[in-house]
Write a protein that holds these residues in place. Structure first.
Motif, PDB file in Angstrom:
ATOM      1  N   PRO A 185     -17.704  10.654  -9.408  1.00 44.48           N
ATOM      2  CA  PRO A 185     -18.720  10.755  -8.340  1.00 44.48           C
ATOM      3  C   PRO A 185     -18.378   9.921  -7.120  1.00 44.48           C
ATOM      4  N   THR A 186     -17.781   8.740  -7.347  1.00 44.91           N
ATOM      5  CA  THR A 186     -17.387   7.884  -6.227  1.00 44.91           C
ATOM      6  C   THR A 186     -16.314   8.555  -5.399  1.00 44.91           C
ATOM      7  N   ALA A 187     -15.377   9.200  -6.099  1.00 46.11           N
ATOM      8  CA  ALA A 187     -14.237   9.806  -5.413  1.00 46.11           C
ATOM      9  C   ALA A 187     -14.421  11.299  -5.185  1.00 46.11           C
ATOM     10  N   SER A 188     -15.651  11.794  -5.315  1.00 43.57           N
ATOM     11  CA  SER A 188     -15.879  13.235  -5.261  1.00 43.57           C
ATOM     12  C   SER A 188     -15.648  13.829  -3.887  1.00 43.57           C
ATOM     13  N   PHE A 189     -15.487  12.969  -2.869  1.00 41.95           N
ATOM     14  CA  PHE A 189     -15.226  13.511  -1.530  1.00 41.95           C
ATOM     15  C   PHE A 189     -13.909  14.258  -1.499  1.00 41.95           C
ATOM     16  N   ARG A 190     -13.032  14.043  -2.480  1.00 44.64           N
ATOM     17  CA  ARG A 190     -11.802  14.821  -2.550  1.00 44.64           C
ATOM     18  C   ARG A 190     -11.943  15.958  -3.547  1.00 44.64           C
ATOM     19  N   PRO A 209       0.823  -1.212   0.000  1.00 40.09           N
ATOM     20  CA  PRO A 209       0.000   0.000   0.000  1.00 40.09           C
ATOM     21  C   PRO A 209       0.858   1.263   0.000  1.00 40.09           C
ATOM     22  N   VAL A 210       0.357   2.305  -0.637  1.00 41.50           N
ATOM     23  CA  VAL A 210       0.977   3.617  -0.583  1.00 41.50           C
ATOM     24  C   VAL A 210       0.341   4.380   0.573  1.00 41.50           C
ATOM     25  N   ILE A 211       1.159   4.867   1.481  1.00 38.67           N
ATOM     26  CA  ILE A 211       0.661   5.623   2.631  1.00 38.67           C
ATOM     27  C   ILE A 211       0.683   7.106   2.289  1.00 38.67           C
ATOM     28  N   TYR A 212      -0.376   7.812   2.651  1.00 36.47           N
ATOM     29  CA  TYR A 212      -0.398   9.256   2.411  1.00 36.47           C
ATOM     30  C   TYR A 212      -1.130   9.937   3.567  1.00 36.47           C
ATOM     31  N   SER A 213      -0.926  11.217   3.674  1.00 37.93           N
ATOM     32  CA  SER A 213      -1.653  12.001   4.678  1.00 37.93           C
ATOM     33  C   SER A 213      -2.071  13.316   4.041  1.00 37.93           C
ATOM     34  N   CYS A 214      -3.184  13.845   4.515  1.00 38.81           N
ATOM     35  CA  CYS A 214      -3.660  15.121   3.996  1.00 38.81           C
ATOM     36  C   CYS A 214      -4.388  15.878   5.088  1.00 38.81           C
ATOM     37  N   LYS A 215      -4.601  17.148   4.833  1.00 42.51           N
ATOM     38  CA  LYS A 215      -5.298  17.985   5.801  1.00 42.51           C
ATOM     39  C   LYS A 215      -6.788  17.663   5.781  1.00 42.51           C
ATOM     40  N   PRO A 216      -7.440  17.650   6.937  1.00 40.00           N
ATOM     41  CA  PRO A 216      -8.888  17.389   6.988  1.00 40.00           C
ATOM     42  C   PRO A 216      -9.675  18.631   6.605  1.00 40.00           C
ATOM     43  N   SER A 217      -9.669  18.959   5.320  1.00 36.71           N
ATOM     44  CA  SER A 217     -10.365  20.146   4.831  1.00 36.71           C
ATOM     45  C   SER A 217     -10.992  19.830   3.487  1.00 36.71           C
ATOM     46  N   ASP A 218     -11.741  20.792   2.953  1.00 38.75           N
ATOM     47  CA  ASP A 218     -12.436  20.569   1.694  1.00 38.75           C
ATOM     48  C   ASP A 218     -11.480  20.246   0.551  1.00 38.75           C
ATOM     49  N   ASP A 219     -10.336  20.938   0.504  1.00 38.90           N
ATOM     50  CA  ASP A 219      -9.423  20.716  -0.615  1.00 38.90           C
ATOM     51  C   ASP A 219      -8.520  19.513  -0.404  1.00 38.90           C
ATOM     52  N   CYS A 220      -8.462  18.995   0.831  1.00 39.28           N
ATOM     53  CA  CYS A 220      -7.675  17.798   1.114  1.00 39.28           C
ATOM     54  C   CYS A 220      -6.254  17.906   0.557  1.00 39.28           C
ATOM     55  N   ASP A 253       3.185  18.924  -4.623  1.00 39.36           N
ATOM     56  CA  ASP A 253       3.378  20.252  -5.240  1.00 39.36           C
ATOM     57  C   ASP A 253       2.167  20.730  -6.014  1.00 39.36           C
ATOM     58  N   ASN A 254       1.318  19.809  -6.445  1.00 35.68           N
ATOM     59  CA  ASN A 254       0.172  20.189  -7.266  1.00 35.68           C
ATOM     60  C   ASN A 254      -1.121  19.696  -6.623  1.00 35.68           C
ATOM     61  N   PRO A 255      -1.874  20.561  -5.953  1.00 38.34           N
ATOM     62  CA  PRO A 255      -3.103  20.134  -5.262  1.00 38.34           C
ATOM     63  C   PRO A 255      -4.148  19.514  -6.188  1.00 38.34           C
ATOM     64  N   LEU A 256      -4.117  19.851  -7.488  1.00 38.91           N
ATOM     65  CA  LEU A 256      -5.100  19.321  -8.422  1.00 38.91           C
ATOM     66  C   LEU A 256      -4.645  18.044  -9.104  1.00 38.91           C
ATOM     67  N   PHE A 257      -3.452  17.573  -8.788  1.00 43.44           N
ATOM     68  CA  PHE A 257      -2.909  16.399  -9.459  1.00 43.44           C
ATOM     69  C   PHE A 257      -3.816  15.191  -9.266  1.00 43.44           C
ATOM     70  N   TRP A 258      -4.216  14.962  -8.024  1.00 45.97           N
ATOM     71  CA  TRP A 258      -5.071  13.809  -7.726  1.00 45.97           C
ATOM     72  C   TRP A 258      -6.381  13.906  -8.493  1.00 45.97           C
ATOM     73  N   VAL A 259      -6.990  15.100  -8.471  1.00 49.20           N
ATOM     74  CA  VAL A 259      -8.306  15.296  -9.082  1.00 49.20           C
ATOM     75  C   VAL A 259      -8.274  14.981 -10.569  1.00 49.20           C
ATOM     76  N   THR A 260      -7.240  15.445 -11.250  1.00 47.19           N
ATOM     77  CA  THR A 260      -7.197  15.317 -12.703  1.00 47.19           C
ATOM     78  C   THR A 260      -6.813  13.929 -13.172  1.00 47.19           C
ATOM     79  N   HIS A 261      -6.446  13.034 -12.261  1.00 47.01           N
ATOM     80  CA  HIS A 261      -6.021  11.694 -12.663  1.00 47.01           C
ATOM     81  C   HIS A 261      -7.016  10.602 -12.282  1.00 47.01           C
ATOM     82  N   VAL A 262      -8.139  10.985 -11.660  1.00 43.45           N
ATOM     83  CA  VAL A 262      -9.201  10.009 -11.367  1.00 43.45           C
ATOM     84  C   VAL A 262     -10.036   9.803 -12.623  1.00 43.45           C
ATOM     85  N   HIS A 263     -10.418   8.565 -12.898  1.00 45.00           N
ATOM     86  CA  HIS A 263     -11.220   8.254 -14.080  1.00 45.00           C
ATOM     87  C   HIS A 263     -12.530   9.052 -14.033  1.00 45.00           C
TER      88      HIS A 263
END
Length: 475
Positions: free
Chosen positions: A201-206, A153-164, A186-196
């Motif tokens: 909708p499934t991953a919209s919580f981020r 597994p890849v471990i990650y951490s993020c801030k508990p906020s809307d933008d995560c 370095d790029n807060p939108l990186f995750w968003v732009t790489h989800v299918h």
């Protein structure tokens, strides 16, 4: 019991050394000491013995204090040391040489020596403990980094906020998805732009606000959540990720950090898809087999041609109306197509007899439930098809056949097919009588509601035919 202290004196004066030792002994210490006055002698002494304190004579004829300090630095000696100096004209030199040393004492004021030694030894002990702790922490960090780098597994951490905003990603992200941690950090939108896009909708919580459910006070209520979605690998392929998150609270109970892990479950998803396709294929084969068996019966009994299909269509509509699951509806569908398969063993002259059956003939006709059960029992359907066929002529008051079962002893699917069977049979033509019509059939089940037939099923059947919003056509 006198306290023991090991003192290494760097001095070319035996007299000064004895004065120093005497001063320490006067304060209740037992002293083990040695005097050295040459670099090589000092180097060998440091290697072969453990010393609590080093005392340097500032002025030596053949081995200066500065040379001693350089030697200690080169050898990486972690022992506190004190400079003992004469006061006259040496203040500036002392200030220079004190850089990197513990402390210094004036030769003529040796009463300060022992307090300074005790202080420096305490500081040295604290320093050694801190150094050992730092070393252990460094070792632990290296071990943790090693585990994170090679764990699946890849471990990650993020801030508990809307933008995560992601703060940390373990380095094995490169092995799993081909990216570097800094790509995410370095790029807060990186995750968003790489989800299918289909999984957004499934991953919209981020991706959108409401990533963690918030009330009017903006307090985060999410504690743990698991989701699966596709993520774009750097090589251009889509990988399925199992994303599991836990919300961490600080000592005051406030949301502090989200710790999560991504696991590549692409192989599992592919295996599940193969199983799913295999199931659909098997299901199609079962349906085709059931239809083939049904058509064999209808060729022997042309008067009931289409009967099983019409019963099946009405039974499935009833099952859907009362809210059965897809699995239960599928069981009704297969059992409906096969519910009269046992008639294949009934002589054709009885099946097509134009007049009323004799008691013996009717008794023979009733065996079709048992025979149908025996035919279907060896087949491993994913539903209790054989039992449904066996029970479709049972009635909730015990007046049915072949076992006179009552109420909940009869499978719900069998009760549904039983009602649909009665309605279709009465509404259609039979060799021994003309069609009685749909109204007469519905009147029959309505009159016997709660006696022969469950009220829930009867009401659903009546609604299917009487509700103008339900467009049912079984022809």
């Amino acid at each position: 019991m006198p306290r023991l202290i090991h003192v290494l004196v760097v001095s070319d004066s035996e007299e000064d050394t004895l004065l120093i030792v005497h001063e320490i002994q006067c304060k209740g210490y037992q002293v083990v000491h040695r005097r050295v006055d040459a670099p090589e002698d000092m180097r060998n002494t440091l290697k072969n013995a453990r010393w609590d304190i080093i005392i340097l004579n500032y002025k030596m004829s053949n081995f200066s204090c500065m040379e001693t300090l350089k030697l200690l630095g080169r050898e990486n000696i972690d022992i506190p040391f004190i400079i003992v100096s004469y006061p006259a004209g040496q203040g500036t030199d002392i200030n220079i040489t004190r850089e990197g040393t513990a402390d210094y004492v004036i030769q003529g004021d040796l009463k300060r020596l022992v307090p300074v030694i005790e202080h420096e030894m305490r500081e040295a002990e604290i320093h050694r403990a801190r150094k050992a702790a730092d070393k252990e922490l460094h070792k632990t960090r290296e071990q943790l980094q090693h585990l994170l780098s090679y764990s699946p597994p890849v471990i990650y951490s993020c801030k508990p906020s809307d933008d995560c905003e992601i703060k940390f990603v373990s380095e094995n992200i490169f092995r799993q998805l081909g990216y570097h941690p800094k790509d995410f950090i370095d790029n807060p939108l990186f995750w968003v732009t790489h989800v299918h896009p289909c999984d957004a909708p499934t991953a919209s919580f981020r991706k959108q606000k409401g990533v963690f459910i918030q009330n009017s006070k903006k307090e985060i209520q999410f504690e743990h959540q698991v989701q699966e979605y596709r993520f774009l690998h750097k090589d251009g392929t889509w990988r399925w990720l199992h994303d599991e998150q836990n919300l961490i609270h600080d000592k005051d109970g406030k949301p502090f950090e989200v710790i999560g892990c991504w696991t590549d479950v692409t192989r599992r998803k592919e295996a599940e898809e193969k199983i799913k396709q295999g199931f659909y294929k098997l299901k199609r084969i079962l349906e085709e087999t059931a239809s083939a068996l049904s058509s064999v019966l209808e060729k022997r009994d042309p008067y009931t041609a289409g009967h099983q299909q019409r019963v099946t269509k009405l039974a499935c509509a009833i099952a859907q109306e009362i809210g059965l699951s897809e699995e239960q509806i599928e069981a009704v569908r297969i059992a409906g197509v096969l519910h009269d398969i046992g008639k294949i063993s009934i002589p054709s002259d009885i099946l097509s007899k134009p007049g009323k059956l004799t008691p013996i003939e009717f008794g023979l006709m009733k065996t079709h439930c048992q025979i149908g059960y025996e035919i279907l029992k060896p087949i491993e359907f994913p539903w209790p098809v054989a039992q449904i066929v066996f029970q479709h002529h049972e009635r909730i008051n015990g007046g049915g056949y072949p076992n006179k079962l009552k109420e909940d002893k009869i499978l719900l699917e069998a009760q549904i097919i039983g009602v649909a069977d009665v309605v279709e049979a009465m509404a259609s033509h039979r060799p021994y009588r003309p069609a009685l019509g749909l109204d007469k059939a519905l009147e029959e089940i309505s009159d016997k509601k709660g006696i022969f037939y469950p009220a829930l099923i009867v009401d659903a059947c009546l609604k299917i035919f009487h509700d103008p919003e339900i467009k049912f056509n079984w022809n």
